[in-house]
Design an enzyme around this catalytic site. Structure first.
Site, PDB file in Angstrom:
ATOM      1  N   VAL A 215       8.467  -5.617   1.323  1.00 14.35           N
ATOM      2  CA  VAL A 215       9.412  -5.425   2.728  1.00 14.35           C
ATOM      3  C   VAL A 215      10.797  -5.331   1.416  1.00 14.35           C
ATOM      4  O   VAL A 215      11.094  -5.286   0.828  1.00 14.35           O
ATOM      5  CB  VAL A 215       9.634  -6.811   3.459  1.00 14.35           C
ATOM      6  CG1 VAL A 215      11.153  -6.669   3.901  1.00 14.35           C
ATOM      7  CG2 VAL A 215       8.900  -7.608   3.594  1.00 14.35           C
TER       8      VAL A 215
ATOM      9  N   GLY B  52      11.536  -1.640   0.713  1.00 14.30           N
ATOM     10  CA  GLY B  52      11.320  -0.658  -1.066  1.00 14.30           C
ATOM     11  C   GLY B  52      11.883  -1.724  -2.022  1.00 14.30           C
ATOM     12  O   GLY B  52      11.627  -2.235  -2.669  1.00 14.30           O
TER      13      GLY B  52
ATOM     14  N   LYS C  45       7.031  -5.997   8.407  1.00 12.65           N
ATOM     15  CA  LYS C  45       7.241  -6.281   7.612  1.00 12.65           C
ATOM     16  C   LYS C  45       8.330  -7.421   8.627  1.00 12.65           C
ATOM     17  O   LYS C  45       8.694  -8.671   7.832  1.00 12.65           O
ATOM     18  CB  LYS C  45       8.845  -5.361   7.537  1.00 12.65           C
ATOM     19  CG  LYS C  45       7.565  -3.882   6.278  1.00 12.65           C
ATOM     20  CD  LYS C  45       8.814  -2.681   5.719  1.00 12.65           C
ATOM     21  CE  LYS C  45       8.075  -1.847   5.297  1.00 12.65           C
ATOM     22  NZ  LYS C  45       8.550  -0.459   5.372  1.00 12.65           N
TER      23      LYS C  45
HETATM   24  N1  HSE Z   1       6.449   4.204   4.884  1.00 11.54           N
HETATM   25  C1  HSE Z   1       7.371   2.989   4.075  1.00 11.54           C
HETATM   26  C2  HSE Z   1       8.731   3.416   4.947  1.00 11.54           C
HETATM   27  C3  HSE Z   1       7.290   2.913   2.778  1.00 11.54           C
HETATM   28  O1  HSE Z   1       8.872   4.210   5.899  1.00 11.54           O
HETATM   29  O2  HSE Z   1       9.615   2.694   5.062  1.00 11.54           O
HETATM   30  C4  HSE Z   1       8.255   1.503   2.670  1.00 11.54           C
HETATM   31  O3  HSE Z   1       7.049   0.678   2.774  1.00 11.54           O
END
Ligand code: HSE
Length: 393
Positions: free
Chosen positions: A120, A122, A193
């Site tokens: 969650v 990044g 998330k």
């Molecule tokens: N695809 C997700 C995003 C990657 O764009 O946030 C990170 O969890």
């Protein structure tokens, strides 16, 4: 610490880049010993294997990093690894959201750690800080911009007249989007998330399909110009509140005044927020998607394990709570085509409307989140491109 790395895509290659070229003494403790790759991919590194058992049965490997994505095989491998008394670090929010309690219990029963910082926000140290705040406070709400791809798309749409599909392609090239970007633009990734964050914040399990979810797939330049004229900026938000006997949790586009903090989150950045009773409002900002930032969060979890730092306050998923979005009440923007048969229904719940050559634009009176999602699900059957957004005043 010897690692078995499951998956060598965007995040996996980021993990390798950090571990194989360590810049600090701390990272030098970590060695990626084996790498699991998919059948059919070429072996380009002597550590690579197609066989999960080469990793599970390797007694030197004490920690597995799972960054392969998907839910079925990933679930099997995570459980096998935990049962073989290996710590597991994963960035895979889908598999966590579907099996959170089972993973936590399996890890506990086998005296190993299951760590999920990268799943969650990044690179944002979000999970760790939710747990830190909970050492002192009850968390009453969480919210945020949790999807880098959607933020990148919305930010670019607000900045120039680029085409939605072209912007999405750029997000894919930059390594932000999921393998199937529907998960990003339909709000599914944000829903995972939201669930993970809310479960940790309120010590409970929640049911994924009770989270009302609407993404940004159908936003158009007509919507953006309507918003710009009013000084609004649209963001995809997850929001959740603890009402004690139940929880509200939903994902939807939200129009913020252009000077709001959320409105000014650029590119692939995320902004995650919590409210605790003594810390009050606390917000975290950083890159929410991409190889480097996500790999950074994965390695942080590995270092915490290497330093024998058990979770600061272990995740507790005590009781199950129902999600009920009928207490959260807002004005909403709705855009639909002129011939829609439900126009009179929308007029009945609206305080104003405008008409262009092809569309109606409505502002509703205050209605509940559960009602707007239920209405939109009905109306989508006739106008699949209908778009709505909550309005923050
Ligand atoms: N695809 C997700 C995003 C990657 O764009 O946030 C990170 O969890």
């Amino acid at each position: 610490m010897k690692i078995g790395l499951l998956g060598c895509g965007t995040v996996g290659s980021g993990v390798l880049a950090i571990c194989d070229h360590p810049q600090t003494e701390a990272v030098r403790q970590i060695e990626v010993k084996r790498i699991l790759i998919r059948q059919g991919r070429s072996i380009t590194d002597p550590r690579m294997t197609y066989e999960i058992q080469d990793i599970i049965n390797d007694e030197e490997i004490d920690t597995i990093i799972e960054v392969m994505g998907g839910t079925t095989t990933a679930k099997t491998y995570i459980l096998q690894a935990l049962q073989a008394k290996k710590n597991v670090v994963t960035a895979n929010k889908a598999v966590i959201a579907e099996n959170f309690k089972q993973f936590m219990e399996t890890a506990k029963n086998h005296h190993v750690q299951f760590r999920i910082e990268a799943s969650v926000g990044g690179g944002i140290p979000w999970i760790e800080n939710l747990l830190r705040v909970k050492r002192i406070d009850e968390i009453s709400s969480i919210s945020g911009i949790f999807n880098g791809t959607c933020n990148f798309i919305l930010d670019t749409l607000h900045e120039n007249e680029a085409d939605f599909d072209e912007i999405l392609q750029t997000a894919q090239q930059l390594g932000y989007a999921e393998a199937d970007p529907s998960s990003d633009i339909d709000g599914i990734d944000t829903k995972y998330k939201c669930l993970i964050s809310a479960c940790i914040a309120y010590n409970c399990t929640l049911q994924l399909d009770q989270i009302d979810t609407f993404g940004i797939r159908h936003i158009t330049q007509q919507d953006i110009s309507y918003f710009k004229k009013r000084g609004w900026t649209c963001k995809l938000m997850a929001m959740s509140q603890n009402h004690d006997s139940f929880v509200s949790a939903y994902v939807q586009p939200v129009c913020f005044p252009s000077d709001a903090l959320e409105a000014n989150v650029p590119a692939n950045f995320n902004l995650t927020s919590l409210r605790g009773h003594t810390i009050h409002d606390l917000k975290f900002y950083g890159q929410g998607a991409g190889k480097d930032s996500t790999a950074h969060a994965v390695i942080q979890d590995c270092l915490d394990i290497a330093n024998h730092q058990a979770s600061l306050n272990p995740i507790v998923l005590d009781n199950h709570k129902l999600i009920n979005n009928s207490k959260d009440i807002f004005h909403f923007y709705i855009r639909t085509h002129l011939q829609a048969s439900f126009i009179d229904e929308i007029k009945q719940i609206s305080i104003s409307h405008e008409k262009s050559e092809s569309c109606y634009f409505f502002i509703t009176s205050k209605i509940t989140v559960s009602d707007i999602h239920a209405h939109i699900r009905q109306w989508q059957k006739e106008d699949p491109e209908i778009f709505f957004a909550q309005i923050v005043q």
